[in-house]
Design a protein around this motif. Sequence first.
Motif, PDB file in Angstrom:
ATOM      1  N   ALA A  18      11.164   5.840  -2.184  1.00 19.13           N
ATOM      2  CA  ALA A  18      10.072   5.191  -2.934  1.00 19.13           C
ATOM      3  C   ALA A  18       8.794   5.085  -2.110  1.00 19.13           C
ATOM      4  O   ALA A  18       8.193   4.021  -2.011  1.00 19.13           O
ATOM      5  N   LEU A  19       8.403   6.180  -1.491  1.00 18.85           N
ATOM      6  CA  LEU A  19       7.133   6.208  -0.764  1.00 18.85           C
ATOM      7  C   LEU A  19       6.107   6.978  -1.596  1.00 18.85           C
ATOM      8  O   LEU A  19       6.465   7.860  -2.359  1.00 18.85           O
ATOM      9  N   CYS A  20       4.840   6.624  -1.445  1.00 15.46           N
ATOM     10  CA  CYS A  20       3.783   7.418  -2.057  1.00 15.46           C
ATOM     11  C   CYS A  20       3.361   8.479  -1.062  1.00 15.46           C
ATOM     12  O   CYS A  20       2.740   8.172  -0.045  1.00 15.46           O
TER      13      CYS A  20
ATOM     14  N   LEU B 228      12.015  -7.457  -7.351  1.00 16.83           N
ATOM     15  CA  LEU B 228      10.895  -8.059  -6.631  1.00 16.83           C
ATOM     16  C   LEU B 228      11.261  -9.450  -6.125  1.00 16.83           C
ATOM     17  O   LEU B 228      10.900  -9.842  -5.026  1.00 16.83           O
TER      18      LEU B 228
ATOM     19  N   ALA C  14       7.495   4.477  -7.331  1.00 12.05           N
ATOM     20  CA  ALA C  14       7.403   3.746  -6.065  1.00 12.05           C
ATOM     21  C   ALA C  14       6.398   2.611  -6.191  1.00 12.05           C
ATOM     22  O   ALA C  14       6.621   1.514  -5.665  1.00 12.05           O
ATOM     23  N   ALA C  15       5.293   2.869  -6.900  1.00  6.80           N
ATOM     24  CA  ALA C  15       4.278   1.836  -7.080  1.00  6.80           C
ATOM     25  C   ALA C  15       4.876   0.648  -7.823  1.00  6.80           C
ATOM     26  O   ALA C  15       4.647  -0.508  -7.466  1.00  6.80           O
TER      27      ALA C  15
ATOM     28  N   VAL D  20      -9.609  -3.985   1.120  1.00  5.78           N
ATOM     29  CA  VAL D  20      -8.322  -3.811   1.782  1.00  5.78           C
ATOM     30  C   VAL D  20      -8.569  -3.692   3.291  1.00  5.78           C
ATOM     31  O   VAL D  20      -9.413  -2.919   3.730  1.00  5.78           O
TER      32      VAL D  20
ATOM     33  N   ARG E 243      13.373  -9.127  -3.130  1.00  5.47           N
ATOM     34  CA  ARG E 243      12.563  -8.809  -1.955  1.00  5.47           C
ATOM     35  C   ARG E 243      11.896 -10.052  -1.412  1.00  5.47           C
ATOM     36  O   ARG E 243      11.819 -10.239  -0.208  1.00  5.47           O
TER      37      ARG E 243
ATOM     38  N   LYS F 192      -8.115  -3.099  -3.579  1.00  6.65           N
ATOM     39  CA  LYS F 192      -6.716  -2.953  -3.971  1.00  6.65           C
ATOM     40  C   LYS F 192      -6.599  -2.102  -5.226  1.00  6.65           C
ATOM     41  O   LYS F 192      -5.710  -1.267  -5.342  1.00  6.65           O
TER      42      LYS F 192
ATOM     43  N   LEU G 110       2.296  -1.478   0.739  1.00  6.27           N
ATOM     44  CA  LEU G 110       2.067  -1.212  -0.688  1.00  6.27           C
ATOM     45  C   LEU G 110       2.460  -2.405  -1.564  1.00  6.27           C
ATOM     46  O   LEU G 110       3.568  -2.924  -1.462  1.00  6.27           O
ATOM     47  N   GLY G 111       1.539  -2.826  -2.412  1.00  6.73           N
ATOM     48  CA  GLY G 111       1.804  -3.942  -3.316  1.00  6.73           C
ATOM     49  C   GLY G 111       1.563  -5.300  -2.669  1.00  6.73           C
ATOM     50  O   GLY G 111       1.560  -6.317  -3.351  1.00  6.73           O
TER      51      GLY G 111
ATOM     52  N   GLY H 214      -0.871   7.411  -9.014  1.00  4.52           N
ATOM     53  CA  GLY H 214      -0.925   8.860  -9.160  1.00  4.52           C
ATOM     54  C   GLY H 214       0.022   9.571  -8.200  1.00  4.52           C
ATOM     55  O   GLY H 214       0.518  10.655  -8.491  1.00  4.52           O
ATOM     56  N   GLY H 215       0.259   8.974  -7.041  1.00  2.00           N
ATOM     57  CA  GLY H 215       1.134   9.613  -6.050  1.00  2.00           C
ATOM     58  C   GLY H 215       2.596   9.479  -6.411  1.00  2.00           C
ATOM     59  O   GLY H 215       3.359  10.439  -6.335  1.00  2.00           O
ATOM     60  N   ASN H 216       3.019   8.273  -6.804  1.00  2.00           N
ATOM     61  CA  ASN H 216       4.417   8.035  -7.143  1.00  2.00           C
ATOM     62  C   ASN H 216       4.490   6.746  -7.961  1.00  2.00           C
ATOM     63  O   ASN H 216       4.550   5.653  -7.409  1.00  2.00           O
TER      64      ASN H 216
ATOM     65  N   LEU I 213      -6.848   1.495  -4.320  1.00  2.00           N
ATOM     66  CA  LEU I 213      -5.648   1.930  -3.608  1.00  2.00           C
ATOM     67  C   LEU I 213      -4.475   2.088  -4.578  1.00  2.00           C
ATOM     68  O   LEU I 213      -3.713   3.063  -4.510  1.00  2.00           O
ATOM     69  N   HIS I 214      -4.368   1.139  -5.505  1.00  5.08           N
ATOM     70  CA  HIS I 214      -3.273   1.207  -6.476  1.00  5.08           C
ATOM     71  C   HIS I 214      -3.426   2.413  -7.397  1.00  5.08           C
ATOM     72  O   HIS I 214      -2.440   2.984  -7.843  1.00  5.08           O
TER      73      HIS I 214
ATOM     74  N   TYR J 133      -4.555   5.324  -6.533  1.00  9.64           N
ATOM     75  CA  TYR J 133      -3.972   6.437  -5.781  1.00  9.64           C
ATOM     76  C   TYR J 133      -2.438   6.342  -5.750  1.00  9.64           C
ATOM     77  O   TYR J 133      -1.744   7.343  -5.881  1.00  9.64           O
ATOM     78  N   ALA J 134      -1.937   5.121  -5.551  1.00  8.59           N
ATOM     79  CA  ALA J 134      -0.485   4.941  -5.441  1.00  8.59           C
ATOM     80  C   ALA J 134       0.197   5.329  -6.752  1.00  8.59           C
ATOM     81  O   ALA J 134       1.231   6.015  -6.745  1.00  8.59           O
TER      82      ALA J 134
ATOM     83  N   ARG K  22       8.098  -0.207  -7.959  1.00 11.60           N
ATOM     84  CA  ARG K  22       9.084  -0.905  -7.125  1.00 11.60           C
ATOM     85  C   ARG K  22       8.403  -1.730  -6.044  1.00 11.60           C
ATOM     86  O   ARG K  22       8.949  -2.723  -5.579  1.00 11.60           O
ATOM     87  N   ALA K  23       7.199  -1.293  -5.634  1.00 10.22           N
ATOM     88  CA  ALA K  23       6.492  -2.042  -4.597  1.00 10.22           C
ATOM     89  C   ALA K  23       5.823  -3.284  -5.174  1.00 10.22           C
ATOM     90  O   ALA K  23       5.210  -4.045  -4.442  1.00 10.22           O
ATOM     91  N   GLY K  24       5.923  -3.455  -6.490  1.00 14.45           N
ATOM     92  CA  GLY K  24       5.382  -4.666  -7.080  1.00 14.45           C
ATOM     93  C   GLY K  24       3.955  -4.530  -7.589  1.00 14.45           C
ATOM     94  O   GLY K  24       3.325  -5.519  -7.936  1.00 14.45           O
ATOM     95  N   ILE K  25       3.424  -3.310  -7.603  1.00 14.39           N
ATOM     96  CA  ILE K  25       2.093  -3.106  -8.172  1.00 14.39           C
ATOM     97  C   ILE K  25       2.199  -3.261  -9.692  1.00 14.39           C
ATOM     98  O   ILE K  25       3.096  -2.692 -10.309  1.00 14.39           O
TER      99      ILE K  25
ATOM    100  N   ASN L 139       1.205  10.742  -1.069  1.00 11.09           N
ATOM    101  CA  ASN L 139      -0.221  11.048  -0.886  1.00 11.09           C
ATOM    102  C   ASN L 139      -0.913  10.017  -0.007  1.00 11.09           C
ATOM    103  O   ASN L 139      -2.051  10.214   0.385  1.00 11.09           O
ATOM    104  N   LEU L 140      -0.218   8.917   0.307  1.00  4.96           N
ATOM    105  CA  LEU L 140      -0.839   7.847   1.100  1.00  4.96           C
ATOM    106  C   LEU L 140      -0.230   7.810   2.494  1.00  4.96           C
ATOM    107  O   LEU L 140       0.847   8.345   2.721  1.00  4.96           O
TER     108      LEU L 140
END
Lengths: 357, 254
Positions: B97-99, B82, A239-240, B125, B85, A225, B110-111, A234-236, A228-229, A231-232, A242-245, B101-102
């Motif tokens: 809100a998408l990454c 959160l 968004a990371a 994972v 959600r 994880k 995600l998350g 660095g990507g956005n 993966l996080h 990468y997430a 908001r996704a709760g990371i 690169n993934l």
Amino acid sequence: MRLQTGEIRSSRFWLDTLSKIWAWLFLLGMVAFFSVAGDGFLTPFNIQAILANMAILMIIAIGQTYVIISGGIDLSVGWVMGMAAVISATVMNRLPESSPLWLVVLSGLFAGLLAAWIAGLVNGILIARLNVPPFIATLGMFGIARGIGFLLSGGMPVPIYVRGLGFLGNGFLLYHHPTAGWSFLSPPPGLAQAELRNLTGYFPFVVIVMLVLLVIAHITLSRTKFGLHTYAIGGNKEAAMRAGIPVERRLVAIYLLSATFAAIAGIVYNVRFTNGAANAGEAMLLDTVAAVVIGGASLFGGAGTVIGTLIGALIISVLANGLVILRVNPFWQFIAVGIVIIIAVLIDQAREKFAQE
Amino acid sequence: MMEKQNTGTQPVLQAVNLTKRFGGLVAVNNVSLDIYPGEVVALAGDNGAGKSTLIKMISGVYRPDAGHIYLEGREITMASPLEARSLGIETIYQDLALCENLDATVNIFLGREPTKRLLGLFKQVDRNLMLAESNKVLDRLDIHIPNLRRPIRQMSGGQRQAVAIARAVYWNARLVIMDEPTAALGVPEQRKVHELIHTLKRQNVPVIIISHNLQDIFAVADRIVVMRRGHKVGDVPAGEVTDDDLVAMMVGSA
């Protein structure tokens, strides 16, 4: 309902493929060239020398890989390494002479790590909590670590007076002698001083340390994880979040990791050269960023692999070694690495531009 | 759809007398809103009418200064998006809100990535599980995306919207809020998003959609709630109004 993408344009396909494999081709081409043009390039001795010489670079570059994938950069790695090397050298010298070697090395490692962790923690908190751009935060740490390293060492290298340390840093797992045969961990006993020159070592300790760290870092980055996080983020980053990371915690951990690898590299320097120097890692900033970027990481964040970085580090190390073998002035190496890094960034930008279209 | 409300079905979401002030400005003034199962409600209004503020209270971004929110009859308070959600209120923002690169499967999870132990040593994972589950949820939504392992960057706008919706639905959304879902899309892709909203509706998941696009609104909405200057000025079945009626309510000339 079908949601089809348009046909993959062949130009994008080729650019994508090229950006993935050019470093491999470049490395292979270089190895082929030096093997033919340079005398003694493709020998077990020389190949092990290349790997041992790149250990310090590779270890720091592992941390830099995580940082760059997360969309940042760590400019302070080289001086954090030097600071850790000086502190660990000082601690090793202070221990009583009767201390066993493993205790000396572990104490030095721990002292160097402690100092580096403070640097990494400060970097991480500045970047994750206080939103200081990584370039600025780690540039500040670049200066601070440099100053501390020079202050503690009085501007001079700190020689380490510990018996057996150099053997550890330059030792091998296996030894072979034409008449005395094979031995494990140390040269066959009873060899005359003059006979030692016929001795061949296999699997240098520092290369083993490098490979173990590399495998762990690769698995962590590609399978957990945390990886993966990275990468997430660095990507956005938004968004990371908001996704709760837990983005802040992850970023602090990433800069701590970078400082940790810098400190380990500092100890490797200690045992290899039996001294600690504040400027031991001066070349590491350019070389680690070069290795990571040549390895396919994006300075925009979100892309990169540990294996790619390994290829990048190999390119730099093979280049340095090959130029020496060809009796080219080694200063050309800086120019060559500079050119390769610019090519790598151009390819990355072209790929990015295509991706946005 | 109006019958449904009249037969006494319990609303999924009830917002009662919500008010939000920013300094002296009352962004949302005493607004109530009921959302019923399988209903698509469009929130219309000019810029600054209070649509976004209302939605942000429902999705946990803002705390209302006054009023109550009930989810399936139980009062809820949310300290963060959160938390909203985790209660089943999924918001799809305009930027998705998408990454990029993934890949799609990672973005859906995600998350909240599932893990399995590898050799008992560390938790890895579980990409295969993510792929299988992603296929399931996309099937459920009747979406077909070739090769889910491609990065989002290589997907079309409609495919991205589909991934964002799939992510919301996978986690058993009880209510989906969509902010300007078609703003960045071409006409054929807009249609696909409309189809997706209809699919959600068929599965009884209610949708609140914020849109400036009247075409959007009439294509998908069962009911239209109109806001002006923080007040709710209209709550009408979509079949009973025209574009002109709507515009009149939005600008206040009705």
